[in-house]
Motif scaffolding. Structure first.
Motif, PDB file in Angstrom:
ATOM      1  N   TYR A 174      -2.696   1.396   0.488  1.00  0.00           N
ATOM      2  CA  TYR A 174      -2.435   2.717  -0.089  1.00  0.00           C
ATOM      3  C   TYR A 174      -1.478   2.594  -1.263  1.00  0.00           C
ATOM      4  O   TYR A 174      -0.662   1.676  -1.345  1.00  0.00           O
ATOM      5  N   GLU A 195      -6.723   6.310  -6.391  1.00  0.00           N
ATOM      6  CA  GLU A 195      -6.412   5.102  -5.621  1.00  0.00           C
ATOM      7  C   GLU A 195      -6.766   3.831  -6.390  1.00  0.00           C
ATOM      8  O   GLU A 195      -7.230   2.838  -5.811  1.00  0.00           O
ATOM      9  N   GLY A 231      -3.971   8.295  -0.878  1.00  0.00           N
ATOM     10  CA  GLY A 231      -2.779   7.470  -0.830  1.00  0.00           C
ATOM     11  C   GLY A 231      -1.630   8.093  -0.055  1.00  0.00           C
ATOM     12  O   GLY A 231      -1.810   8.893   0.874  1.00  0.00           O
TER      13      GLY A 231
END
Length: 339
Positions: free
Chosen positions: A268, A274, A298
């Protein structure tokens, strides 16, 4: 309208608009504009004055745009980077690279940022959020803009014959200067959009949601959870998902050397789409990991769901027999990136 303007007016105007637009994050073809401006001056009686006016206008426009993002970064921090990623066609793919460059080089990155695609507009707010003094920022930014603009104008002067031949051919084909500008801009934007969409399509196929991650964490064999944010980003937001480790990218291979390659890994970040997690996932797949998935949304999505977070320097109750990745703790809040 562009065709009706004289080169004496058009060259500085076009160069200044493109350089300032690029500095603000707009997808404009800056180098073609500078090459055209440099080629226009060749052979004219007022060549020196025209080049000087174009250079001054372009440098002023670039610095003005950069100053806006510097002040925004100083006031709003990493939120500015998220805005840039929405404005630009490819900015989210270089945030992590800019953070890495800036952590190593500091404000000196502004001297070369424009020569590396996608780096300039992110590195400028990075200097602001890192609290680099404005006077230092201005000196390095003006030097970097001047090198970029001067290089483009010099290249245009060297290629003046080829540029004139191309413009003449286009004019004979019925395409005026305005059409050329629009055509170059359209091709530039189309290429950026295509690259971005290709990356996002590949990313959507592998992402995991917050609910799916939470269910896996409650299972008998939880996934390996890795925080791939950069050190400056973690400094701004010194929290992590429980169980997450933060190995630095430079030592990733060493940190993961003893882990089974068939273990589920969830990455993450705190970046739009992302992108940082997706790029790290590609790197881990190249190391032999078969199941690597970025977290959808995330850290922000995890926080928005109301689930627990831990301070970066807090220990959690990871089972003693669970394989671990060395935890690298970010600098304490308030510390500054070396400039």
């Amino acid at each position: 309208m562009l065709d009706a303007l004289s080169p004496t007016i058009l060259a500085p105007l076009l160069a200044a608009l493109c350089v300032s637009g690029a500095a603000l994050g707009l997808p404009v073809p800056t180098m073609p504009a500078l090459i055209y401006a440099g080629s226009v001056a060749v052979g004219r009686a007022d060549a020196a004055a025209l080049l000087a006016a174009t250079f001054a206008a372009a440098v002023a426009g670039g610095f003005a745009g950069d100053a806006v993002w510097y002040l925004a970064g100083r006031r709003y921090g990493f939120r500015v980077l998220r805005v840039l990623c929405r404005l630009s066609l490819s900015r989210d793919t270089c945030v992590r690279r800019t953070e890495t460059f800036f952590a190593r080089r500091g404000v000196r990155i502004l001297l070369v940022a424009r020569f590396l695609p996608g780096l300039a507009v992110v590195s400028v707010p990075m200097t602001g959020l890192s609290r680099v003094p404005f006077r230092r920022f201005a000196a390095h930014d003006l030097a970097g803009v001047s090198l970029w603009v001067g290089g483009g104008l010099a290249l245009g002067a060297l290629l003046a014959g080829q540029v004139d031949a191309l413009l003449a051919w286009l004019q004979n084909a019925g395409v005026g200067l305005g059409g050329v500008v629009l055509l170059v801009l359209a091709v530039f934007i189309a290429q950026r959009v295509w690259r971005r969409q290709r990356l996002l399509r590949a990313l959507r196929a592998s992402r995991i949601s917050v609910d799916e991650l939470h269910a896996l964490m409650e299972a008998e064999a939880p996934p390996l959870l890795i925080d791939v944010r950069s050190a400056p980003n973690r400094e701004q937001d010194p929290w992590r998902i429980p169980g997450a480790s933060t190995p630095e990218p430079d030592v990733l291979e060493l940190a993961l050397a003893d882990l089974p390659r068939d273990r589920t890994v969830v990455l993450y970040c705190a970046c739009p789409n992302e992108i940082s997690a997706a790029q790290m996932a590609q790197r881990m797949r190249a190391l032999g990991f078969s199941d690597v998935r970025p977290l959808l949304g995330g850290l922000d999505a995890w926080r928005a769901s109301g689930r627990d977070l831990l301070p970066l320097d807090a220990l959690d109750d990871t089972p003693d027999d669970a394989p671990a990745v060395p935890l690298v703790v970010a600098p304490p809040p308030g510390s500054r990136v070396e400039a």
